[in-house]
Scaffold this active site. Structure first.
Site, mmCIF file in Angstrom:
data_model
loop_
_atom_site.group_PDB
_atom_site.id
_atom_site.type_symbol
_atom_site.label_atom_id
_atom_site.label_comp_id
_atom_site.label_asym_id
_atom_site.label_seq_id
_atom_site.Cartn_x
_atom_site.Cartn_y
_atom_site.Cartn_z
ATOM 1 N N ALA A 1 9.631 -27.267 45.432
ATOM 2 C CA ALA A 1 10.800 -26.840 44.657
ATOM 3 C C ALA A 1 10.677 -25.335 44.418
ATOM 4 O O ALA A 1 9.583 -24.768 44.468
ATOM 5 C CB ALA A 1 10.869 -27.594 43.341
ATOM 6 N N GLU B 1 1.650 -29.966 41.433
ATOM 7 C CA GLU B 1 2.340 -29.620 40.189
ATOM 8 C C GLU B 1 1.416 -29.519 38.982
ATOM 9 O O GLU B 1 1.601 -28.644 38.105
ATOM 10 C CB GLU B 1 3.457 -30.635 39.910
#
Length: 267
Positions: A73, A141
């Site tokens: 992302a 993440e």
């Protein structure tokens, strides 16, 4: 079809190739790209001339086609998110990701390079994953102080098991294509130069089968996966009955008994 800033679409021989193309960002997923994916997938699903979709990543700004599938992302967009904005971003991604999972066409992900974070997550939303030998998978993440937000904690565990999913997400380790194959994250690993030919050959084989039956089989697998076995088998029997009322069933079985090639046209 609509015009896109970050996607390229080619359709030929009942196969669509949808390429994510943000060269300067290694094809990272931002809001615009997610919205474009949603539009593109909606339009593709409505097309009777597309039986299989191949999703892949475009080359980087130096025209290296095997640098990155989707590097993740877009952190430059995420860095100042509030909690509410982050949640909205995750839900924004879930719309096209669920389309990849549930659309009537079979979706094949051709992974050519980095498939990290959102890149790993979008590949897992596809039905089948084929990786080039240089592909790299990971969910980094937690190293950024967040968790996967595009379905990674859920789809990864379903594909490779809870223990391996926890290890990959907690350690933020990346794995190469061969390890991804070993643990069941990808279906096949091929040399870089054979990636798209392999994906297209598989797509062509799938498209040659009864496309309506394949779409029903896909729905049965998806919907039955989290059901108890008794209800799942009953659902399958109901869907089996539906397929037995089609042109393709009569044609396919007739061709088998007559020892000729079937002309399967339902979709």
């Amino acid at each position: 079809m609509s015009e896109f800033n970050n996607l390229k679409l080619e359709v030929a021989d009942e196969i669509a190739v949808l390429t994510i193309s943000r060269p300067a960002a290694l094809n990272a997923l931002n809001s615009e790209t997610l919205d474009e994916l949603n539009v593109a997938l909606t339009e593709i699903e409505a097309r009777d001339d597309v039986k299989v979709l191949i999703l892949t990543g475009g080359p980087d700004k130096k025209d290296n086609a095997f640098k990155s599938f989707v590097a993740g992302a877009d952190i430059s967009e995420m860095v100042n998110f509030t909690a509410a904005e982050a949640r909205a971003f995750g839900m924004r991604a879930s719309v096209p990701f669920f389309k990849l999972m549930n659309m009537r066409q079979v979706t094949i992900c051709a992974v050519n390079g980095f498939a990290l974070g959102g890149g790993c997550e979008i590949s897992m939303a596809c039905d089948i994953r084929i990786a080039s030998e240089n592909a790299t998978f990971g969910q980094p993440e937690c190293g950024l102080g967040i968790i996967p937000g595009f379905g990674g904690t859920q789809r990864l565990a379903r594909l490779v098991g809870m223990g391996r999913a926890k290890e990959l997400i907690f350690t933020c380790d990346s794995i190469d294509a061969n390890e991804a194959y070993r643990i069941g994250l990808v279906n096949k690993v091929v040399p870089c130069e054979e990636l798209m030919d392999t994906a297209k050959a598989m797509a062509k084989k799938i498209a040659s089968k009864g496309s309506y039956a394949v779409s029903i089989a896909k729905a049965a697998i998806n919907n039955g996966y989290d059901m108890d076995i008794k209800n799942a088998v009953e659902m399958e029997a109901n869907l089996f009955g539906i397929t037995c009322s089609t042109h393709d069933k009569a044609e396919g079985m007739g061709a088998f008994l007559e020892r000729r090639a079937a002309n399967l046209t339902d979709f």
